[in-house]
Each structure stands twice: as C-alpha cells, then as structure tokens.
Design a protein around this motif. Structure first.
Motif, PDB file in Angstrom:
ATOM      1  N   VAL A  27       0.862  -1.283   0.148  1.00 24.78           N
ATOM      2  CA  VAL A  27      -0.024   0.141  -0.241  1.00 24.78           C
ATOM      3  C   VAL A  27       0.930   1.280   0.065  1.00 24.78           C
ATOM      4  N   TYR A  28       0.564   2.129  -0.927  1.00 23.22           N
ATOM      5  CA  TYR A  28       1.345   3.349  -0.997  1.00 23.22           C
ATOM      6  C   TYR A  28       0.475   4.517  -0.822  1.00 23.22           C
ATOM      7  N   VAL A  29       0.685   5.326   0.018  1.00 26.48           N
ATOM      8  CA  VAL A  29      -0.228   6.451   0.466  1.00 26.48           C
ATOM      9  C   VAL A  29       0.521   7.543   0.034  1.00 26.48           C
ATOM     10  N   VAL A  30      -0.008   8.377  -0.956  1.00 24.16           N
ATOM     11  CA  VAL A  30       0.773   9.538  -1.609  1.00 24.16           C
ATOM     12  C   VAL A  30      -0.038  10.843  -1.359  1.00 24.16           C
ATOM     13  N   ARG A  31       0.832  11.766  -0.670  1.00 23.60           N
ATOM     14  CA  ARG A  31       0.036  13.202  -0.333  1.00 23.60           C
ATOM     15  C   ARG A  31       0.945  14.298  -0.368  1.00 23.60           C
ATOM     16  N   GLY A  32       0.691  15.192  -1.188  1.00 21.64           N
ATOM     17  CA  GLY A  32       1.645  16.390  -1.266  1.00 21.64           C
ATOM     18  C   GLY A  32       3.079  16.015  -1.666  1.00 21.64           C
ATOM     19  N   GLY A  33       3.353  14.886  -2.619  1.00 17.64           N
ATOM     20  CA  GLY A  33       4.565  14.570  -2.959  1.00 17.64           C
ATOM     21  C   GLY A  33       5.359  13.702  -2.179  1.00 17.64           C
ATOM     22  N   GLN A  34       4.651  13.372  -1.011  1.00 14.86           N
ATOM     23  CA  GLN A  34       5.417  12.398   0.088  1.00 14.86           C
ATOM     24  C   GLN A  34       4.800  11.093   0.089  1.00 14.86           C
ATOM     25  N   VAL A  35       5.531   9.888  -0.008  1.00 12.17           N
ATOM     26  CA  VAL A  35       4.956   8.581  -0.118  1.00 12.17           C
ATOM     27  C   VAL A  35       5.121   7.817   1.145  1.00 12.17           C
ATOM     28  N   GLN A  36       4.219   6.980   1.664  1.00 10.03           N
ATOM     29  CA  GLN A  36       4.277   6.157   2.644  1.00 10.03           C
ATOM     30  C   GLN A  36       4.032   4.779   2.055  1.00 10.03           C
ATOM     31  N   MET A  37       4.863   4.084   2.308  1.00  8.72           N
ATOM     32  CA  MET A  37       4.618   2.404   1.901  1.00  8.72           C
ATOM     33  C   MET A  37       4.527   1.467   3.116  1.00  8.72           C
ATOM     34  N   ASP A  51      -3.936   9.847  -2.105  1.00  9.54           N
ATOM     35  CA  ASP A  51      -4.055   8.978  -3.271  1.00  9.54           C
ATOM     36  C   ASP A  51      -3.404   7.548  -2.738  1.00  9.54           C
ATOM     37  N   PHE A  52      -4.079   6.524  -2.734  1.00  7.25           N
ATOM     38  CA  PHE A  52      -3.821   5.275  -2.482  1.00  7.25           C
ATOM     39  C   PHE A  52      -3.264   4.337  -3.679  1.00  7.25           C
ATOM     40  N   TYR A  53      -2.310   3.748  -3.822  1.00  6.09           N
ATOM     41  CA  TYR A  53      -2.007   2.921  -4.741  1.00  6.09           C
ATOM     42  C   TYR A  53      -1.740   1.541  -4.022  1.00  6.09           C
ATOM     43  N   PHE A  54      -2.261   0.595  -4.557  1.00  3.86           N
ATOM     44  CA  PHE A  54      -2.361  -0.820  -3.961  1.00  3.86           C
ATOM     45  C   PHE A  54      -1.618  -1.740  -5.126  1.00  3.86           C
ATOM     46  N   GLU A  55      -0.549  -2.196  -4.822  1.00  2.00           N
ATOM     47  CA  GLU A  55       0.168  -3.452  -5.654  1.00  2.00           C
ATOM     48  C   GLU A  55      -0.045  -4.742  -5.082  1.00  2.00           C
ATOM     49  N   VAL A  56      -0.977  -5.385  -5.979  1.00  2.00           N
ATOM     50  CA  VAL A  56      -1.407  -6.825  -5.492  1.00  2.00           C
ATOM     51  C   VAL A  56      -0.785  -7.792  -6.256  1.00  2.00           C
ATOM     52  N   ARG A  57      -0.360  -8.712  -5.556  1.00  3.22           N
ATOM     53  CA  ARG A  57       0.263 -10.089  -6.136  1.00  3.22           C
ATOM     54  C   ARG A  57      -0.524 -11.317  -5.605  1.00  3.22           C
ATOM     55  N   SER A  58      -0.850 -12.233  -6.730  1.00  2.00           N
ATOM     56  CA  SER A  58      -1.471 -13.188  -6.282  1.00  2.00           C
ATOM     57  C   SER A  58      -1.231 -14.669  -7.217  1.00  2.00           C
ATOM     58  N   ASP A  59      -1.410 -15.535  -6.797  1.00  2.93           N
ATOM     59  CA  ASP A  59      -1.276 -17.001  -7.441  1.00  2.93           C
ATOM     60  C   ASP A  59      -2.883 -17.323  -7.780  1.00  2.93           C
ATOM     61  N   THR A  60      -3.604 -16.780  -7.166  1.00  7.77           N
ATOM     62  CA  THR A  60      -5.034 -17.077  -7.581  1.00  7.77           C
ATOM     63  C   THR A  60      -5.669 -16.071  -7.919  1.00  7.77           C
ATOM     64  N   SER A  61      -7.147 -16.098  -8.114  1.00  7.40           N
ATOM     65  CA  SER A  61      -7.945 -14.929  -8.685  1.00  7.40           C
ATOM     66  C   SER A  61      -7.971 -14.032  -7.433  1.00  7.40           C
ATOM     67  N   ILE A  62      -7.855 -12.645  -8.197  1.00  3.64           N
ATOM     68  CA  ILE A  62      -7.693 -11.808  -7.129  1.00  3.64           C
ATOM     69  C   ILE A  62      -9.234 -10.881  -7.095  1.00  3.64           C
TER      70      ILE A  62
END
Length: 167
Positions: A98-108, A138-149
């Motif tokens: 999960v990446y939280v982006v606000r005002g150019g700052q990124v929290q992972m 803004d929230f960005y979610f990078e999701v990885r899975s071996d099954t249906s997401i």
C-alpha cells in the motif's frame, strides 16, 4: 539526485494525471465507508512512479480474476477534515503493498506474504490504521496473487473497527 527527481516526477504526475473514477469522499458523520466504487485498475510490472504516470488506468470493480502480472489499484480519497481511520480489505492475495501519496510524500506499507495474509484473514481482515489529512490523498495498491484476485475495502473509524472486531 535520483530520489529527488523521482519525487518531483511523482508530484507532477499526480497533478496532471487523468482520473476516470470519482474520488471517495469521506464523510465525517459516517463510521464505515466502502471504497469499492472508486477503484481504478492497471496490470503490469511497474514501479510506483511508472504506475502513477501510466495512462492505462481504467475504472474497476472488485473481482479481477487471474492475472499474470501484479495488479495495481488506485483510489483517490477526499476528506473535509483530518481523522483517524482503519483501512480494511477482504482481498484474496499473496502480497499487498500500500502506497499512500499526499503532497509529494509517499508512505509505503507492506501487508505481507501469503501465509501471513491467509492466517490473519481467518480471524480478521488485513488492516492498516492511518491518519487521513484534510484534502486529497491517493492510495496505490500493488497486489500479487497466485489465485483469482478479489479486492474489496472499507475505511472505518477506530470505534467502528473495534466494534466489528468484538462481534
């Protein structure tokens, strides 16, 4: 150097990015709000910077089937006031970043590997406590899975989260 250019690049992308889905407007009087109707999706092996800059985002649902590459989800949140929330997901996935982006700052935030997610979801959904400031985040979610997401998520006030845990 390189990190500074990346942050500036990310800021420019956030200000000029095309958005198809309407943002989720967090309302102060509600204890629980679904984020499912505001998601956008993108599939591919991207860095966060590449994902932010991509023009391939599309409005998404909650069931993505099988994907060979990481699935990126974007959620724009607007809040009238700063408040504490607990973000929860019912996602079936091996890893969620999960990446939280606000005002150019990124929290992972790393929600872990398959074993951890599977074990936690038997008892409660994977959660992320966070403070959302007034304005847009803004929230960005990078999701990885071996099954249906499948990916559903909610924002809850801390008291509502505690009540749900106790049931």
């Amino acid at each position: 150097g390189r990190l500074r250019r990346g942050v500036l690049f990310l800021c420019a992308a956030l200000w000029t990015g095309v958005r198809d889905a309407a943002p989720l407007h967090l309302k102060s009087g509600l204890e629980e709000q679904s984020a499912n109707n505001a998601l956008e999706a993108l599939s591919g092996n991207f860095t966060l910077e590449e994902a932010v800059l991509s023009e391939g985002w599309r409005t998404a649902g909650t069931n993505f089937g099988y994907v060979d590459e990481p699935l990126w989800l974007r959620l724009k949140v607007h809040s009238r006031e700063a408040a504490d929330y607990v973000w929860m997901t019912d996602a079936f996935a091996r890893e969620i970043h999960v990446y939280v982006v606000r005002g150019g700052q990124v929290q992972m935030h790393d929600l872990g590997a398959a074993e951890r997610l599977a074990m936690e979801s038997r008892f409660m959904r994977p959660v992320l406590p966070l403070r959302i400031e007034a304005g847009e985040t803004d929230f960005y979610f990078e999701v990885r899975s071996d099954t249906s997401i499948q990916f559903t998520s909610d924002f809850l006030k801390p008291d509502a989260y505690q009540e749900r845990r106790e049931v």
